[in-house]
Design a protein around this motif. Structure first.
Motif, PDB file in Angstrom:
ATOM      1  N   MET A  18     -10.417  -5.185   5.520  1.00  0.00           N
ATOM      2  CA  MET A  18     -11.245  -6.273   6.028  1.00  0.00           C
ATOM      3  C   MET A  18     -11.598  -7.256   4.934  1.00  0.00           C
TER       4      MET A  18
ATOM      5  N   GLY B 189     -17.410  -8.489   3.074  1.00  0.00           N
ATOM      6  CA  GLY B 189     -18.604  -8.783   3.852  1.00  0.00           C
ATOM      7  C   GLY B 189     -18.454  -8.611   5.347  1.00  0.00           C
ATOM      8  N   ALA B 190     -17.264  -8.262   5.809  1.00  0.00           N
ATOM      9  CA  ALA B 190     -17.051  -8.095   7.253  1.00  0.00           C
ATOM     10  C   ALA B 190     -17.302  -6.646   7.656  1.00  0.00           C
ATOM     11  N   LYS B 191     -17.892  -6.477   8.845  1.00  0.00           N
ATOM     12  CA  LYS B 191     -18.077  -5.119   9.377  1.00  0.00           C
ATOM     13  C   LYS B 191     -17.083  -4.817  10.485  1.00  0.00           C
ATOM     14  N   GLY B 192     -16.366  -5.857  10.949  1.00  0.00           N
ATOM     15  CA  GLY B 192     -15.393  -5.668  12.006  1.00  0.00           C
ATOM     16  C   GLY B 192     -14.740  -6.974  12.379  1.00  0.00           C
TER      17      GLY B 192
ATOM     18  N   THR C 253     -14.053  -1.973  14.432  1.00  0.00           N
ATOM     19  CA  THR C 253     -14.543  -1.807  13.071  1.00  0.00           C
ATOM     20  C   THR C 253     -13.453  -1.216  12.181  1.00  0.00           C
ATOM     21  N   ARG C 254     -12.264  -1.107  12.721  1.00  0.00           N
ATOM     22  CA  ARG C 254     -11.121  -0.551  11.977  1.00  0.00           C
ATOM     23  C   ARG C 254     -10.078  -1.630  11.761  1.00  0.00           C
TER      24      ARG C 254
ATOM     25  N   TRP D 147     -13.326 -12.441  12.084  1.00  0.00           N
ATOM     26  CA  TRP D 147     -14.132 -11.468  11.357  1.00  0.00           C
ATOM     27  C   TRP D 147     -15.584 -11.589  11.796  1.00  0.00           C
TER      28      TRP D 147
ATOM     29  N   SER E 220     -19.433 -10.556  10.417  1.00  0.00           N
ATOM     30  CA  SER E 220     -20.148 -10.122   9.214  1.00  0.00           C
ATOM     31  C   SER E 220     -21.158  -9.024   9.549  1.00  0.00           C
ATOM     32  N   ASN E 221     -21.735  -8.442   8.501  1.00  0.00           N
ATOM     33  CA  ASN E 221     -22.755  -7.406   8.679  1.00  0.00           C
ATOM     34  C   ASN E 221     -23.966  -7.933   9.442  1.00  0.00           C
ATOM     35  N   ARG E 222     -24.205  -9.238   9.376  1.00  0.00           N
ATOM     36  CA  ARG E 222     -25.325  -9.861  10.076  1.00  0.00           C
ATOM     37  C   ARG E 222     -24.955 -10.315  11.486  1.00  0.00           C
TER      38      ARG E 222
END
Length: 100
Positions: free
Chosen positions: A17, A20-23, A48-49, A72, A74-76
């Protein structure tokens, strides 16, 4: 009918990824050309993979051109720009129930 995907950042040589990306959100469109309006894409879901699969329903004909794009997340929860669409030809036939 089951498509395997591998997501990666287009501007990085590392796999995985984007920093900063979570998915990623995944989108598809069935048609001969990629749509110019982003609202024409069908939201397939979030993953998320970096290696994932999309199963297309039987009403999408074998031999159809499918366009995929991803964004992408982000975590936010902020969504990045859409990737350039990539096309492929859907293989396989409809799954039919066994005759009784």
């Amino acid at each position: 009918r089951l498509v395997n995907l591998r997501l990666h950042s287009s501007d990085s040589e590392r796999r995985g990824m984007e920093a900063g990306a979570k998915g990623a959100n995944l989108y598809s469109f069935v048609g001969p050309d990629a749509p110019t309006d982003p609202r024409d894409y069908h939201f397939e879901g979030m993953t998320t993979r970096t290696i994932t699969q999309i199963q297309f329903p039987n009403d999408v004909p074998s031999g159809a051109t499918v366009w995929l794009s991803a964004r992408w997340v982000s975590n936010r929860g902020q969504i990045g720009p859409a990737s350039a669409p990539t096309s492929f030809t859907l293989q396989g036939g409809a799954v039919l129930p066994e005759a009784a």
